[in-house]
Design a protein around this motif. Structure first.
Motif: not given
Length: 275
Positions: A99-100, A102-103, A106-107
């Motif tokens: 999840a990290k 992926e974040a 995206k950022a």
């Protein structure tokens, strides 16, 4: 002949013959009884059987075995539970890491998209300005002609409008700096705000608010001192001051600084009248 042959015997005579006979009879009876018992004994003897009971250990052994089995089962359950907890923790850590990542992805994608959009907008602005400069070069002539045009553009303004225009024109040539409010560097809204402050009129600081600070007017009905804006009213991204004769003064960008240009250089979207 012995020395005691003539000595009368001192042995006492038997007193009672019947008593002797009685003793003999008793003894004979006893012997007869023993003989009969001895003859009959071996024929009638029975074997002696003795049962020895051994202590019972089955119950205690069963309890110990059961306790050992239970302990082994408990250890196995504890190991299984620990393994499940470890597996769950590993899965949770893996999910959090994913999840990290992926974040972060995206950022970074958003940042790249914003940078690309900004670069595209700047490229479009440069292209527009380049076209306008070509037109300006064809129409404005020499710098002397520009100065004359500036002088004539301000001659039609009077009162507060003339003061606002004079202030703005005095800053032509200053640097453009984002967030600049003078005295030698400006951004577009900082210059407009300072020009109107010179006649004691306080305007909002940013372009969006300045584009709605007065009465909306048509671009075909402009007067010297009107505020020009680019973009929508309330969402403008650039402002300048109309100085008359189809020209405006504005802090354009870092490459041009504060300039005076014809409206064709960068046609505005609308205008508001404060004076």
């Amino acid at each position: 002949m012995s020395l005691t042959a003539h000595i009368p015997s001192h042995r006492k005579p038997r007193r009672n013959a019947p008593k002797t006979a009685l003793r003999a009879g008793v003894a004979g009876g006893v012997l007869s009884t023993i003989a009969v018992a001895g003859a009959a004994g071996p024929a009638q003897a029975e074997p002696v059987t003795q049962t020895i009971e051994m202590p019972t250990i089955t119950a205690g052994l069963s309890t110990a075995v059961a306790a050992s089995a239970q302990a082994t089962q408990q250890v196995a359950q504890d190991l299984q539970t620990q393994a499940q907890e470890d597996a769950a923790a590993a899965t949770a850590a893996k999910t959090a890491k994913k999840a990290k990542a992926e974040a972060v992805r995206k950022a970074e994608a958003k940042k790249k998209a914003e940078a690309a959009a900004k670069a595209k907008a700047e490229a479009a602005e440069r292209a527009s300005r380049s076209t306008a400069r070509t037109t300006l070069s064809a129409t404005s002539g020499s710098s002397t002609g520009t100065a004359a045009s500036t002088s004539s553009s301000s001659s039609s303004a009077t009162g507060s409008a003339a003061a606002v225009i004079a202030f703005a024109q005095a800053q032509v040539g200053d640097a453009y700096v984002p967030g600049g409010t003078g005295p030698n560097s400006w951004d577009c809204s900082g210059l407009v705000q300072a020009a109107f402050r010179s006649v004691n009129i306080d305007l909002p600081r940013v372009s969006q608010s300045q584009s709605t600070a007065g009465t909306q007017v048509s671009l075909s009905n402009l007067q010297p001192g009107d505020i020009l804006y680019w973009g929508g009213a309330g969402s403008a991204y650039h402002v300048g001051i109309y100085v008359g004769n189809g020209q405006f003064v504005g802090a354009q960008n870092s490459s041009t600084g504060v300039v005076q240009r014809p409206l064709s250089y960068d046609p505005p979207s609308g205008a508001v009248r404060v004076l």
